[in-house]
Design an enzyme around this catalytic site. Structure first.
Site: not given
Ligand SMILES: NC(=O)c1ccc[n+]([C@@H]2O[C@H](COP(=O)([O-])OP(=O)(O)OC[C@H]3O[C@@H](n4cnc5c(N)ncnc54)[C@H](OP(=O)(O)O)[C@@H]3O)[C@@H](O)[C@H]2O)c1
Length: 314
Positions: A59, A119
């Site tokens: 991110y 993830h």
């Protein structure tokens, strides 16, 4: 703020968690609002009583979270971050996971991660994740760098939760992150019974996303479902449905309806809210703390979207 126990981890987490990814990335996607505002947003979240901060190596917000929590007592917050899957052909898979974790620890300025996830695991990658990555994660947990191990689904690629259904047949994960919202409540039948039986902690992502924060997008989705015959023609007009949801729920906005829908779902421990806007953050926390939606609204949503397992809200 209200707090809850995150499944068998025993962690006491706020029922609202700050999502530092999603379309907003704390307002930093494409550099939009800048790092200073993002740090202030995380501090605002802590001031509002949020103690669960979700980020990921991909991110670009771990350093922001690190700056915001610097100097705050370590037991006042829970850090959740994630490792993107290395290629199965990577020459040093264990080294790659360790490097990823060490980098996250450094950026976050901490010496352990509370919940470390793999993830966005897609069904095609699950065997690799389980057989090659899980043993590495376990070793890192033994070293004290991770407290609990989690997995997040790739909701866009896997909106009917095939990966989670497979993974929850075993008892490997302490926490899972699930896409669940009023447009696609399918986890209610396919995921939550298993997480509850195994006391796996459940983090809710995609509560609002774009379709439930932008009424025109929701109208577009309804028109499309009607055109495809998924919703019987004339059964529901987009404008009428939105009016009905707001009026019956005594809600001021559609995001409020969407967050309340998720927050009170039996099986959801914590709802993540992602934003770059301090006013949205304040309003969203308020929404998450409001009472459940009335039965008439839940019934209408069940009639319209209850059987859908392919929308994401994007
Ligand atoms: N596979 C994965 O692991 C995965 C995938 C996706 C997400 N996640 C995690 O889950 C978290 C939550 O997902 P999300 O960020 O998509 O959250 P979300 O809360 O469902 O939606 C965020 C979007 O809604 C908008 N929004 C939020 N509150 C609003 C309001 N009151 N009024 C109008 N618009 C509003 C935001 O824009 P503004 O900035 O303008 O408020 C943003 O575009 C992520 O941040 C990330 O931490 C994980």
């Amino acid at each position: 703020m209200e707090y809850t126990t995150l499944g068998r981890t025993g962690l006491r987490a706020s029922v609202a968690g700050l999502g530092c990814g999603g379309p907003s990335r704390l307002g930093m996607r494409n550099g939009a609002r800048g790092e200073k505002n993002a740090v202030a947003l995380v501090r605002q979240a802590l001031d509002l009583g949020i103690n669960f901060l979700d980020t990921a190596e991909s991110y670009g917000t771990e350093a922001v979270v690190g700056k915001a929590i610097a100097g705050v007592a370590r037991d006042r917050f829970i850090i959740s971050t994630k490792k993107a899957l290395p290629s199965a052909r990577h020459s040093d898979i264990e080294g790659e996971v360790k490097r990823g974790l060490d980098q996250s620890l450094k950026l976050l300025g901490t010496d352990y991660i509370d919940v470390y996830h793999l993830h966005g695991v897609e069904p095609k990658d699950y065997d690799f994740a389980r057989e090659r990555l899980m043993p590495v994660m376990r070793r890192l947990r033994e070293q004290g760098k991770i407290r609990f191990i989690g997995v997040t689904e790739g909701f866009v690629q896997d909106p009917s939760h095939q990966m989670l259904q497979q993974s929850l047949r075993e008892d490997l994960w302490d926490v899972v992150m699930v896409g669940f919202n009023l447009l696609n409540p399918s986890a209610r039948g396919s995921v939550f019974p298993m997480t509850q039986a195994k006391r796996v902690g459940v983090l809710n992502m995609f509560a609002v996303r774009r379709a439930l924060s932008q009424p025109d997008r929701l109208k577009g989705i309804l028109t499309d479902l009607t055109r495809k015959g998924v919703i019987p023609r004339n059964a529901v007009q987009a404008e009428d449905l939105i009016d009905f949801l707001l009026t019956e729920s005594d809600a001021t906005t559609l995001p409020e309806v969407a967050y309340r829908f998720c927050r009170h779902e039996h099986g959801v421990d914590l709802v993540l809210t992602g934003t770059g806007n301090p006013e949205h953050l304040r309003a969203n926390v308020e929404s998450i703390l409001k009472p459940p939606l009335p039965g008439s609204v839940l019934q209408k949503l069940e009639e319209v979207f209850g059987n859908l397992d392919y929308l994401t809200g994007n």
